[in-house]
Write a protein that holds these residues in place. Structure first.
Motif, PDB file in Angstrom:
ATOM      1  N   HIS A  14       0.919  -1.143   0.007  1.00  0.00           N
ATOM      2  CA  HIS A  14       0.176   0.130  -0.071  1.00  0.00           C
ATOM      3  C   HIS A  14       0.922   1.401  -0.184  1.00  0.00           C
ATOM      4  O   HIS A  14       0.417   2.501  -0.434  1.00  0.00           O
ATOM      5  N   CYS A  81      -2.385  -3.911   8.831  1.00  0.00           N
ATOM      6  CA  CYS A  81      -1.668  -4.672   7.575  1.00  0.00           C
ATOM      7  C   CYS A  81      -0.298  -4.580   8.034  1.00  0.00           C
ATOM      8  O   CYS A  81       0.217  -3.542   8.538  1.00  0.00           O
ATOM      9  N   CYS A  83       2.199  -4.418   5.676  1.00  0.00           N
ATOM     10  CA  CYS A  83       3.058  -3.791   4.469  1.00  0.00           C
ATOM     11  C   CYS A  83       3.802  -2.624   4.911  1.00  0.00           C
ATOM     12  O   CYS A  83       3.303  -2.138   6.298  1.00  0.00           O
ATOM     13  N   CYS A  86       1.069   0.568   5.782  1.00  0.00           N
ATOM     14  CA  CYS A  86       0.442   0.503   6.920  1.00  0.00           C
ATOM     15  C   CYS A  86       1.232   0.167   8.335  1.00  0.00           C
ATOM     16  O   CYS A  86       0.590   0.629   9.375  1.00  0.00           O
TER      17      CYS A  86
HETATM   18 ZN   LIG Z   1      -1.047  -2.240   3.944  1.00  0.00          ZN
END
Ligand SMILES: [Zn+2]
Length: 156
Positions: A14, A81, A83, A86
């Motif tokens: 993201h 999340c 990633c 995030c």
């Molecule tokens: Zn994420």
């Protein structure tokens, strides 16, 4: 559940990708020389979470978490999340990133960044509460900033 399952990490992105970052700028609150050293670490690091811009974001995130005025306790929250974008929803991740960068910096820039981080650590210790069950709760309880009570709404 551990926050960092290696297999899941690269599946979702993201945050910005490598190559989409602006050219190096002075990092929030750091000298030009130290900023350059940090950018070098970020460019060369093999760690998924240490990428160009990560240190600046981590410093801003850490400082922002501590900003609410008053004496009410602050509570870190889990990120939904894992990633690299995030993950910063969890302020403890910002502190993780700063730790990773500190480990990889040469002595002088490390000392400068360490001073900045130490000042924020002092406030973090004042504004968060110890978690008496940290040993049972967290996979990363060996890191002191994970041994603080978390959950609820950030800002108390
Ligand atoms: Zn994420």
């Amino acid at each position: 559940m551990p926050r960092r399952r290696p297999g899941a990490l690269r599946a979702v992105q993201h945050g910005p990708r490598a190559g989409e970052f602006p050219p190096p700028e002075r990092i929030h609150g750091l000298s030009a020389r130290t900023s350059l050293a940090v950018h070098r670490v970020e460019r060369l690091s093999a760690d998924y979470y240490v990428h160009p811009g990560a240190t600046d974001r981590a410093l801003r995130r850490y400082r922002g978490f501590l900003e609410p005025p008053g004496r009410r306790p602050l509570y870190p929250q889990d990120a939904e999340c894992s990633c690299r974008g995030c993950s910063f929803d969890d302020v403890r991740h910002a502190r993780d990133v700063l730790d990773l960068v500190l480990e990889q910096l040469p002595a002088r820039p490390r000392a400068e960044l360490a001073r900045r981080v130490a000042a924020l650590d002092t406030v973090y210790l004042k504004r968060t509460l110890p978690d008496p069950f940290a040993d049972r709760r967290h996979w990363s309880a060996d890191l002191w900033w994970h041994r603080r009570l978390a959950g609820g709404r950030e800002g108390g």
